[in-house]
Design an enzyme around this catalytic site. Structure first.
Site, mmCIF file in Angstrom:
data_model
loop_
_atom_site.group_PDB
_atom_site.id
_atom_site.type_symbol
_atom_site.label_atom_id
_atom_site.label_comp_id
_atom_site.label_asym_id
_atom_site.label_seq_id
_atom_site.Cartn_x
_atom_site.Cartn_y
_atom_site.Cartn_z
ATOM 1 C CB CYS B 193 50.552 55.592 52.666
ATOM 2 S SG CYS B 193 51.785 55.379 51.817
ATOM 3 C CG HIS B 197 45.318 53.344 53.602
ATOM 4 N ND1 HIS B 197 44.271 52.811 52.611
ATOM 5 C CD2 HIS B 197 46.262 53.890 52.193
ATOM 6 C CE1 HIS B 197 44.267 53.263 51.353
ATOM 7 N NE2 HIS B 197 45.098 54.067 50.797
ATOM 8 N NE ARG B 236 43.505 50.905 44.484
ATOM 9 C CZ ARG B 236 43.659 52.140 44.966
ATOM 10 N NH1 ARG B 236 44.045 53.330 43.843
ATOM 11 N NH2 ARG B 236 43.197 53.214 45.158
ATOM 12 C CB CYS B 240 47.338 55.177 45.956
ATOM 13 S SG CYS B 240 46.436 54.396 47.334
#
Lengths: 116, 279, 98
Positions: B193, B197, B236, B240
């Site tokens: 992640c 991000h 969501r 991802c």
């Protein structure tokens, strides 16, 4: 069996086949470009700007002057094959190690990259 | 005597461990906030509640236009009906929640002392239904998403205040598990992640700009124009995970609840503003 | 004599088929076991389950070559996912924002 009159044609064909088999033929470059663009294959455009590629990402550096940046073809191949060898935290997927691309596909992509 | 000393040492070590990890959570959060502040010095902290639109000025105008006729309004209205629906026993969902209506959203996720695990708003709704002899709602289904949309709407403007109680090893373990999930590379594409991000925040994947994780949970559920419907935070997450070519975990799985716990803690101090509208 | 030869041939073919099938069953079970291990580690990849089930379908219609190829990829994916999880057991901590 081929008659004698067909030999010249065969020779011409063999010549072209040999040519196609050599590095950097137009066909190989075109195949490499297609692989580089394909979202389920190289998908290089997701992260890299490439000449005429539409809507490129900018996470990685633009792919240009590749011969200058990677004078040794093998170094470029390693970078495409498994960028985590140079940097374990690399965000570039290890294309060969995780079999996202085959070695042959990487060769074709490197042929293409070397034209940039 | 020896036993007593051993016990004291054991208790001491355990307390010290809790202390370190707990200090860790707040330290983590401060470092997280500081990281984005360094990357985007001109973006005020409060803006991160707006997700990608905090840092994507190009898309922001279009988003504000969409917000003039919010596509999630229908979900909020439906959610209110579900919220007020009376069970056979004469009770409603509201009877399960001791908080004021506008405090419910920010009361979750939390560590449930009895269960010893993270309970999300969705889970709390289903717990309430079970307590009232109602069948569980399917996570990802319209009814539960609409209820959370209504509660998010009612809770707008309240600050996230997720707690990781320092005296609860289960809370610390859940927080650590969420944190580990967030920073672990996974899937055939070998991405964490954080790779997208944190490290690549603000950069483009093809035409899409990568959002900051600070504030990732504030605006859910969201209406996604691309899908023409509402989606939950966990849906969501699953998207991802799929994008990095890993098998997604189930909605409301332990993995996703812990991830929600970690990410929500990172967003502490931001105001919730769900439901949101996204591309 | 002729009957004997043809019977021997048929038996050989049959045995080979059974042999392939049981070899497939063994490899299928092994791929599925590795996939479960990857799942337990929370590391399963997106397509592994599909590859295993496609292999099973290919074997059911007698396409052992395709079944074998699909299983090989599934097995590779499961093993690599497990190695990935083992590597990440320490590596993740190095990425935490400080």
């Amino acid at each position: 069996m081929a008659s004698k009159s067909q030999y010249p044609i065969l020779l011409v064909l063999l010549f072209f086949c040999g040519y196609a088999g050599s590095a950097n033929s137009d066909d190989q470059v075109a195949q490499g470009k297609a692989l580089a663009t394909d979202r389920s294959k190289g998908n290089c455009l997701a992260c890299h700007m490439i000449e005429d590629g539409v809507q490129p990402g900018n996470i990685g550096p633009p792919l240009l002057a590749m011969k200058l940046r990677f004078p040794e073809r093998d170094m470029l191949k390693i970078q495409v094959c498994d960028a985590t060898l140079r940097n374990p935290n690399s965000r570039m997927p290890p294309f060969c190690r995780h079999r996202i691309l085959s070695e042959e596909e990487v060769e074709l992509i490197v042929d293409y990259l070397y034209t940039l | 005597m020896r036993k007593a000393i051993a016990a004291v040492v054991l208790i001491g070590t355990t307390l010290l461990m809790y202390q370190t990890v707990f200090a860790g959570a707040e330290e983590d959060r401060l470092a997280f906030v500081k990281y984005y502040k360094t990357r985007f010095p001109d973006i005020p902290f409060a803006e991160y509640a707006n997700g990608i639109y905090a840092i994507d000025s190009d898309a922001r105008g279009q988003w504000l236009e969409i917000e003039e006729f919010p596509p999630y309004e229908f979900a909020v209205e439906q959610g209110q009906e579900w919220w007020e629906a009376v069970f056979e026993n004469g009770k409603t969902l509201a009877d399960c929640f001791p908080q004021q209506l506008d405090e419910i959203r920010v009361s979750y996720p939390r560590l449930d002392e009895r269960l010893g695990e993270v309970v999300t708003l969705e889970m709390a709704i289903n717990q309430c239904r079970t307590a009232n002899d109602q069948p569980q709602l399917t996570y990802g289904g319209d009814e539960i998403i609409d209820i959370t949309a209504f509660l998010a709407y009612q809770g707008r403007g309240k600050e996230l205040e997720v707690r990781v109680p320092e005296n609860d090893s289960r809370a610390l373990a859940a927080y650590e598990s969420g944190k580990r999930f967030y920073y672990s590379k996974r899937g055939q594409l070998n991405l964490a992640c954080a790779d997208c991000h944190v490290t690549s925040v603000g950069q483009l994947v093809r035409a899409d700009r990568l959002s900051a994780s600070l504030g990732h949970t504030t605006h859910f559920p969201v209406y996604r124009s691309k899908l023409g419907g509402m989606i939950s935070l966990h849906k969501r997450f699953a998207g991802c995970v799929r994008d990095v070519r890993a098998k997604p975990f189930a909605l409301q799985s332990t993995e996703f609840r812990n991830l929600e716990y970690f990410l929500s803690y990172m967003g502490n101090g931001l105001k919730v503003n769900g439901p949101g509208a996204r591309k | 004599m002729r009957v004997l030869v043809s019977m021997t041939a048929m038996t050989t073919v049959l045995l080979l088929l059974v042999g392939c099938a049981s070899d497939f069953e063994k490899r299928y079970a092994e791929a599925e076991r590795m996939r479960m291990l990857a799942a337990d580690a929370g590391a399963e990849w997106l397509q592994t389950e599909k590859l295993v089930s496609q292999a099973k379908k290919a074997a059911a219609r007698g396409d052992m070559e395709r079944a074998s190829a699909l299983l090989e990829i599934a097995q590779f994916q499961a093993e690599t996912a497990i190695m990935q999880a083992q590597h990440e057991a320490d590596a993740w901590a190095g990425r935490v924002v400080q």
